[in-house]
Design an enzyme around this catalytic site. Sequence first.
Site, PDB file in Angstrom:
ATOM      1  N   SER A 142       0.877  -1.177   0.000  1.00 24.56           N
ATOM      2  CA  SER A 142       0.000   0.000   0.000  1.00 24.56           C
ATOM      3  C   SER A 142       0.907   1.217   0.000  1.00 24.56           C
ATOM      4  O   SER A 142       2.092   1.106   0.359  1.00 24.56           O
ATOM      5  CB  SER A 142      -0.836  -0.011   1.283  1.00 24.56           C
ATOM      6  OG  SER A 142      -1.387   1.268   1.555  1.00 24.56           O
ATOM      7  N   TYR A 155      -2.218  -0.253  10.696  1.00 28.25           N
ATOM      8  CA  TYR A 155      -2.136  -0.572   9.264  1.00 28.25           C
ATOM      9  C   TYR A 155      -0.773  -0.177   8.687  1.00 28.25           C
ATOM     10  O   TYR A 155      -0.139  -0.966   7.980  1.00 28.25           O
ATOM     11  CB  TYR A 155      -3.253   0.152   8.521  1.00 28.25           C
ATOM     12  CG  TYR A 155      -3.356  -0.226   7.055  1.00 28.25           C
ATOM     13  CD1 TYR A 155      -3.904  -1.451   6.666  1.00 28.25           C
ATOM     14  CD2 TYR A 155      -2.925   0.648   6.055  1.00 28.25           C
ATOM     15  CE1 TYR A 155      -4.009  -1.790   5.314  1.00 28.25           C
ATOM     16  CE2 TYR A 155      -3.035   0.312   4.710  1.00 28.25           C
ATOM     17  CZ  TYR A 155      -3.581  -0.903   4.340  1.00 28.25           C
ATOM     18  OH  TYR A 155      -3.688  -1.236   3.012  1.00 28.25           O
TER      19      TYR A 155
HETATM   20  P1  NAD Z   1     -11.442  -6.317  -0.025  1.00 24.00           P
HETATM   21  O1  NAD Z   1     -11.980  -6.443   1.355  1.00 24.00           O
HETATM   22  O2  NAD Z   1     -12.398  -5.965  -1.114  1.00 24.00           O
HETATM   23  O3  NAD Z   1     -10.681  -7.658  -0.419  1.00 24.00           O
HETATM   24  C1  NAD Z   1      -9.989  -8.418   0.555  1.00 24.00           C
HETATM   25  C2  NAD Z   1     -10.571  -9.824   0.596  1.00 24.00           C
HETATM   26  O4  NAD Z   1      -9.873 -10.555   1.594  1.00 24.00           O
HETATM   27  C3  NAD Z   1     -12.058  -9.873   0.956  1.00 24.00           C
HETATM   28  O5  NAD Z   1     -12.748 -10.619  -0.028  1.00 24.00           O
HETATM   29  C4  NAD Z   1     -12.090 -10.543   2.321  1.00 24.00           C
HETATM   30  O6  NAD Z   1     -13.228 -11.369   2.493  1.00 24.00           O
HETATM   31  C5  NAD Z   1     -10.813 -11.350   2.300  1.00 24.00           C
HETATM   32  N1  NAD Z   1     -10.288 -11.591   3.637  1.00 24.00           N
HETATM   33  C6  NAD Z   1     -10.160 -10.689   4.646  1.00 24.00           C
HETATM   34  N2  NAD Z   1      -9.654 -11.278   5.730  1.00 24.00           N
HETATM   35  C7  NAD Z   1      -9.456 -12.583   5.405  1.00 24.00           C
HETATM   36  C8  NAD Z   1      -8.955 -13.701   6.120  1.00 24.00           C
HETATM   37  N3  NAD Z   1      -8.561 -13.593   7.405  1.00 24.00           N
HETATM   38  N4  NAD Z   1      -8.875 -14.883   5.474  1.00 24.00           N
HETATM   39  C9  NAD Z   1      -9.292 -15.011   4.192  1.00 24.00           C
HETATM   40  N5  NAD Z   1      -9.776 -13.982   3.470  1.00 24.00           N
HETATM   41  C10 NAD Z   1      -9.860 -12.793   4.076  1.00 24.00           C
HETATM   42  O7  NAD Z   1     -10.281  -5.229   0.073  1.00 24.00           O
HETATM   43  P2  NAD Z   1      -9.145  -4.748  -0.992  1.00 24.00           P
HETATM   44  O8  NAD Z   1      -9.130  -3.273  -0.908  1.00 24.00           O
HETATM   45  O9  NAD Z   1      -9.297  -5.418  -2.287  1.00 24.00           O
HETATM   46  O10 NAD Z   1      -7.828  -5.279  -0.249  1.00 24.00           O
HETATM   47  C11 NAD Z   1      -6.869  -6.097  -0.866  1.00 24.00           C
HETATM   48  C12 NAD Z   1      -5.464  -5.637  -0.469  1.00 24.00           C
HETATM   49  O11 NAD Z   1      -5.247  -4.313  -0.987  1.00 24.00           O
HETATM   50  C13 NAD Z   1      -5.201  -5.551   1.035  1.00 24.00           C
HETATM   51  O12 NAD Z   1      -3.928  -6.086   1.307  1.00 24.00           O
HETATM   52  C14 NAD Z   1      -5.231  -4.054   1.298  1.00 24.00           C
HETATM   53  O13 NAD Z   1      -4.456  -3.706   2.424  1.00 24.00           O
HETATM   54  C15 NAD Z   1      -4.632  -3.528   0.010  1.00 24.00           C
HETATM   55  N6  NAD Z   1      -4.884  -2.103  -0.265  1.00 24.00           N
HETATM   56  C16 NAD Z   1      -6.163  -1.618  -0.357  1.00 24.00           C
HETATM   57  C17 NAD Z   1      -6.361  -0.262  -0.597  1.00 24.00           C
HETATM   58  C18 NAD Z   1      -7.750   0.343  -0.699  1.00 24.00           C
HETATM   59  O14 NAD Z   1      -7.887   1.579  -0.671  1.00 24.00           O
HETATM   60  N7  NAD Z   1      -8.806  -0.458  -0.830  1.00 24.00           N
HETATM   61  C19 NAD Z   1      -5.252   0.592  -0.770  1.00 24.00           C
HETATM   62  C20 NAD Z   1      -3.970   0.069  -0.694  1.00 24.00           C
HETATM   63  C21 NAD Z   1      -3.799  -1.287  -0.441  1.00 24.00           C
END
Ligand code: NAD
Length: 265
Positions: A142, A155
Amino acid sequence: GRLAGLSTLVTGGGSGLGRAIADRFVAEGATVTVLERSAAKIESLVSAHGDRVRGVRGDVTSAADNAEAVSTAVSAFGGLDTFVGNAGLWDFGRELRAMSPQELERGFDELFGVNVKGYVLGARAAAEAVAERRGSMIFTLSNAAFHPRGGGVLYTASKHAAAGLISQLAYELAPHVRVNGVAPGGMATDLRGPGSMALDGTAITDVLPDADSLGRYSALDFSPRAEDYVDSYVLLAARGESRTVTGAVFDISSVGTPRRPDLPV
Ligand code: NAD
């Protein structure tokens, strides 16, 4: 496709960025196994892609669930070329002094459990199979892996920890496995927080004024969707497209470069 014949495993592949990676990997010719805790999200993925995908319902904080996901990929698709550690939780920018010490105790364990222990256990489960295929690992970081205010203390610390993990694994797993990171910036997804901080019922989309609001953090004045971030994952997973790359993190967030002051806010 650029990923023709590759067997890949994506944690948290049911929604947001993980789902965008899974969709694109299938479109590029890969097969995709997903480790995901939501049964409904797995169902939706399987109904979109049929036998190009497998869903394993489980929790990334469990070594046994990670092992099951790897063995599913190996038995369904003959091996494992690429492990993508991606499942994560956010802390909604909660500052240190906004949390009670008790909330910090529990929130730390839950958030680091998913964002850091989940990556370590996934790497442990996948290492041997990926080495056999001379494949690679890719971890989602991130902008918070480099800068403050992409999250709160938990985070930001967890994403810095994951950056250290990439560096160490690139060293330990060389020369047969390349290990890299991709650092996206904000996107409107279902990203949730720790239940122990009462943040499991809220998604990042609930706290963004609208999907276009992320553009105001970016030097490029652009509000990306999850799909906009997946090219780097394809580049790092494709055979022969990133042969010299290991221990690297692609910062594709565009938030580290200051915004021009003449852009509208
Ligand atoms: P999201 O919640 O849409 O996707 C994450 C998925 O992981 C979900 O489907 C959730 O059910 C699953 N999950 C969560 N905990 C779990 C567990 N313990 N075991 C199995 N599955 C689990 O969110 P996203 O934004 O797509 O996040 C994906 C990655 O992107 C993360 O690492 C997040 O930190 C990173 N990220 C997100 C953003 C943002 O703004 N959304 C920005 C930078 C980085």
